[in-house]
Design an enzyme around this catalytic site. Structure first.
Site, PDB file in Angstrom:
ATOM      1  CD  GLU A 101      -0.984  -5.585   5.743  1.00 59.40           C
ATOM      2  OE1 GLU A 101      -0.851  -6.319   4.793  1.00 59.40           O
ATOM      3  OE2 GLU A 101      -1.079  -4.241   5.807  1.00 59.40           O
ATOM      4  CG  HIS A 156      -3.619  -3.631   3.527  1.00 58.52           C
ATOM      5  ND1 HIS A 156      -2.477  -3.105   3.965  1.00 58.52           N
ATOM      6  CD2 HIS A 156      -4.223  -2.418   2.731  1.00 58.52           C
ATOM      7  CE1 HIS A 156      -2.404  -1.683   3.634  1.00 58.52           C
ATOM      8  NE2 HIS A 156      -3.584  -1.393   3.087  1.00 58.52           N
ATOM      9  CB  CYS A 171      -0.841  -0.142   1.127  1.00 61.55           C
ATOM     10  SG  CYS A 171      -2.274   1.153   0.814  1.00 61.55           S
TER      11      CYS A 171
END
Lengths: 98, 228
Positions: B205, B203, B86
């Site tokens: 994560e 993302h 990002c």
């Protein structure tokens, strides 16, 4: 010495913000606006009063940080003499501002 | 696998990516952006998501000039792995480690939703846990994710197989509707020439724990943890 740096999008780079602003102008009923491109302006105060030196410093500043030359062009304008500004450039009053 | 997460003023996903890496077995250290070197033995440098320097000037522009980024450049030049997520992707583009730039989303809105992306190749250190063409479930959250570059660079990225992920629908089809930010060729992530640097807008994560509704991000961190 004071300088003004104008950063604009290169031709052909899509500018959704400029497009939205153009649409807003049209919605105000303004005729005759064919297009809007949004850019940035930086006013820079320089220690030097030498034009060549100023252009050299500002060129590096633009290439390294102020403009992304993948999508942007920049133009450097040097203001001759002391940085004065006109009436419309007056500073915001420190007091009495809501 | 030893990972170093570079933290800038305004980074806010460093904790999440650290957690994801640790869950996959990596050792993690954080590095403040003013540091001039990465810890000895760093295998992977991570630039986390967030809003470094409040997105002033251009997203990632100021962070890209931080001292730690010189260390990241040297690490990448040695063949070390670099992952930018990002805002980290924006920083990689601004730093010259990846070509192009992330412009304002085409619809001018901050987009924040679940998204499918297609894995373009599963033979890199980042994607070995996936299958070629797999449509993975992931999240996006950004205002400037509209990948843009000049036609020559775009052709080179495509020709050299450097597109990592593309926005797609549930069946893996790359459609205009799935490409919500307007990226050229629906690009969600790209590699450097040697594929040791990856920048992506989504993302991974976010989705490493079933508790939050998805685990498709886990394979990236598992794959990285096995890389060294």
């Amino acid at each position: 010495m004071r300088a003004r740096i104008i950063v604009t999008l290169k031709n052909g780079v899509l500018d959704p913000q400029g497009k939205a602003i153009g649409g807003a102008l049209a919605s105000l009923g303004l005729d005759g606006v064919d297009g809007v491109r949004q850019g940035k302006v930086f006013d820079v105060d320089l220690a030097t009063s030498d034009e060549g030196e100023a252009r050299a410093v500002l060129g590096i500043a633009c290439e390294k940080l102020l403009a992304n030359t993948v999508i942007e062009n920049y133009r450097i304008e040097l203001e001759a003499g002391a940085a004065g500004g006109d009436a419309s450039d007056a500073e915001m009053p420190a007091e009495g501002h809501p | 696998m030893k990972a170093a997460i570079v933290v800038f003023p305004g980074s806010n996903r460093d904790g999440d990516v650290a957690r994801a890496l640790r869950a996959s077995g990596a050792a993690v250290e954080t590095v403040w952006h003013a540091e001039a070197a990465l810890p000895d033995g760093t295998d992977l440098a991570v630039l986390p998501g967030g809003f470094s320097y409040g997105d002033y000037l251009r997203c990632g522009a100021i962070a890209a000039r931080a001292p730690a980024m010189d260390a990241v450049r040297r690490h990448a030049a040695r063949g070390g792995l670099v992952l930018g997520i990002c805002n980290g992707f924006q920083i990689l583009c601004e730093s010259g480690l990846l070509p192009g730039i992330l412009m304002r989303n085409a619809n001018l809105r901050f987009i924040c939703h679940r998204q499918k992306v297609r894995v373009e190749r599963a033979d890199t250190a980042f994607t070995r846990g996936y299958a070629d063409g797999q449509a993975i479930d992931i999240c996006v959250a950004h205002g400037e994710g509209n990948y843009t570059t000049d036609p020559t660079t775009l052709a080179r990225l495509e020709g050299d197989g450097r597109v990592a992920f593309r926005y797609c629908d549930a069946d893996g089809a790359v459609t205009t509707d799935a490409n919500r930010n307007g990226s050229m060729n629906a690009i969600a992530g790209i590699y450097s020439e040697n594929r040791n640097v990856l920048g992506l807008m989504p993302h991974p994560e976010n989705f490493v724990d079933p508790l939050v509704g998805g685990t498709d991000g886990r394979a990236m961190f598992d794959g990285l943890a096995q890389a060294a």
